[in-house]
Design a protein around this motif. Sequence first.
Motif, PDB file in Angstrom:
ATOM      1  N   PRO A  71      52.407  52.081  20.009  1.00 17.88           N
ATOM      2  CA  PRO A  71      52.529  50.631  20.225  1.00 17.88           C
ATOM      3  C   PRO A  71      52.006  50.246  21.604  1.00 17.88           C
ATOM      4  CG  PRO A  71      54.667  51.696  20.366  1.00 17.88           C
ATOM      5  CD  PRO A  71      53.708  52.739  19.897  1.00 17.88           C
ATOM      6  N   LYS A  72      51.503  49.008  21.711  1.00 13.17           N
ATOM      7  CA  LYS A  72      50.927  48.554  22.979  1.00 13.17           C
ATOM      8  C   LYS A  72      51.960  47.959  23.930  1.00 13.17           C
ATOM      9  CE  LYS A  72      46.289  47.736  21.294  1.00 13.17           C
ATOM     10  NZ  LYS A  72      45.262  46.748  20.960  1.00 13.17           N
ATOM     11  N   THR A  78      59.972  48.773  20.054  1.00 16.40           N
ATOM     12  CA  THR A  78      61.351  48.665  19.585  1.00 16.40           C
ATOM     13  C   THR A  78      61.453  47.905  18.268  1.00 16.40           C
ATOM     14  OG1 THR A  78      61.693  46.730  21.009  1.00 16.40           O
ATOM     15  CG2 THR A  78      62.374  48.864  21.878  1.00 16.40           C
ATOM     16  N   PHE A  79      60.484  47.037  17.989  1.00 12.12           N
ATOM     17  CA  PHE A  79      60.509  46.286  16.731  1.00 12.12           C
ATOM     18  C   PHE A  79      60.027  47.136  15.564  1.00 12.12           C
ATOM     19  CE2 PHE A  79      58.765  43.394  13.537  1.00 12.12           C
ATOM     20  CZ  PHE A  79      59.865  42.582  13.317  1.00 12.12           C
ATOM     21  N   ILE A  85      64.338  54.428  24.856  1.00 14.31           N
ATOM     22  CA  ILE A  85      63.520  53.878  25.939  1.00 14.31           C
ATOM     23  C   ILE A  85      64.062  54.381  27.272  1.00 14.31           C
ATOM     24  CG2 ILE A  85      62.694  51.794  27.089  1.00 14.31           C
ATOM     25  CD1 ILE A  85      61.569  51.967  24.305  1.00 14.31           C
ATOM     26  N   LEU A  86      63.169  54.993  28.042  1.00 15.63           N
ATOM     27  CA  LEU A  86      63.524  55.566  29.339  1.00 15.63           C
ATOM     28  C   LEU A  86      62.700  54.865  30.418  1.00 15.63           C
ATOM     29  CD1 LEU A  86      65.036  57.837  30.847  1.00 15.63           C
ATOM     30  CD2 LEU A  86      63.182  59.374  30.215  1.00 15.63           C
ATOM     31  N   ALA A  87      63.368  54.204  31.367  1.00 12.89           N
ATOM     32  CA  ALA A  87      62.673  53.496  32.449  1.00 12.89           C
ATOM     33  C   ALA A  87      62.169  54.492  33.482  1.00 12.89           C
ATOM     34  CB  ALA A  87      63.607  52.485  33.101  1.00 12.89           C
ATOM     35  N   GLY A  88      61.056  54.164  34.117  1.00  9.92           N
ATOM     36  CA  GLY A  88      60.513  55.057  35.130  1.00  9.92           C
ATOM     37  C   GLY A  88      59.546  54.355  36.066  1.00  9.92           C
ATOM     38  N   ALA A 120      57.817  52.157  31.062  1.00 10.22           N
ATOM     39  CA  ALA A 120      58.855  52.548  30.110  1.00 10.22           C
ATOM     40  C   ALA A 120      58.293  53.673  29.263  1.00 10.22           C
ATOM     41  CB  ALA A 120      59.268  51.363  29.243  1.00 10.22           C
ATOM     42  N   LEU A 121      59.114  54.669  28.995  1.00  9.35           N
ATOM     43  CA  LEU A 121      58.721  55.759  28.116  1.00  9.35           C
ATOM     44  C   LEU A 121      59.488  55.594  26.814  1.00  9.35           C
ATOM     45  CD1 LEU A 121      58.876  58.751  30.642  1.00  9.35           C
ATOM     46  CD2 LEU A 121      56.977  57.180  30.184  1.00  9.35           C
ATOM     47  N   ALA A 122      58.762  55.509  25.704  1.00  7.49           N
ATOM     48  CA  ALA A 122      59.393  55.362  24.395  1.00  7.49           C
ATOM     49  C   ALA A 122      59.237  56.660  23.617  1.00  7.49           C
ATOM     50  CB  ALA A 122      58.755  54.203  23.629  1.00  7.49           C
ATOM     51  N   ILE A 123      60.328  57.105  23.005  1.00  7.10           N
ATOM     52  CA  ILE A 123      60.308  58.332  22.219  1.00  7.10           C
ATOM     53  C   ILE A 123      60.913  58.017  20.855  1.00  7.10           C
ATOM     54  CG2 ILE A 123      60.931  60.776  22.129  1.00  7.10           C
ATOM     55  CD1 ILE A 123      61.615  60.471  25.199  1.00  7.10           C
TER      56      ILE A 123
END
Length: 198
Positions: A71-72, A78-79, A85-88, A120-123
Amino acid sequence: LLLDEPLGALDLKLRRQMQDELKAIQKRVGTAFVHVTHDQEEAMALADHCVVMNDGRIEDEGAPERVYARPKTRFSATFMGESTILAGKAGETQDGRVEVATRLGPISLPGTAPAGAAVALAIRPEHLILAGAKGDVALGTAKVSDVVFQGSFKRVLATSAQDPTLQFIAKAPAPATVQAGDTVAVSCNAQDIILLAD
């Protein structure tokens, strides 16, 4: 043909049958279908081209596989399915890899970002590894708070021991013995982490 939430009132089994029927009709008649839905699985099952909108704005668009896997935007991540979601904060980029400082420690992954930028890191749940095998990115340990059997997999919620505000959402195989109260090691592979501007 504009279809506005055509399957919304149907039960799951009938909805899946109607998805197959709609795809067959579209192929047979060759007419473009614009299918509006809030059901992400339905969108991915039916779409050749997926558009994610937020407040009347296009957030992301493309093949459903790309929109889900890469996703961009954070909203799109998240949708279009669940994500941890991990902030960094981005560090230096070298050789096509960026090191991101997070509350779980530094994480090196493929990609680029301006040094010092909030990211943000999304896994995705299917990419989190609980106990057993280990990925190349260690994410510490977590205490399992809930396990829901969903047929082909178990949906696992676990709270990070290093960052109590972070909740991991994972898909474990159906035979996995994980249960609420367990403490598990959490990891993933760097190539499965989605790097997003925060």
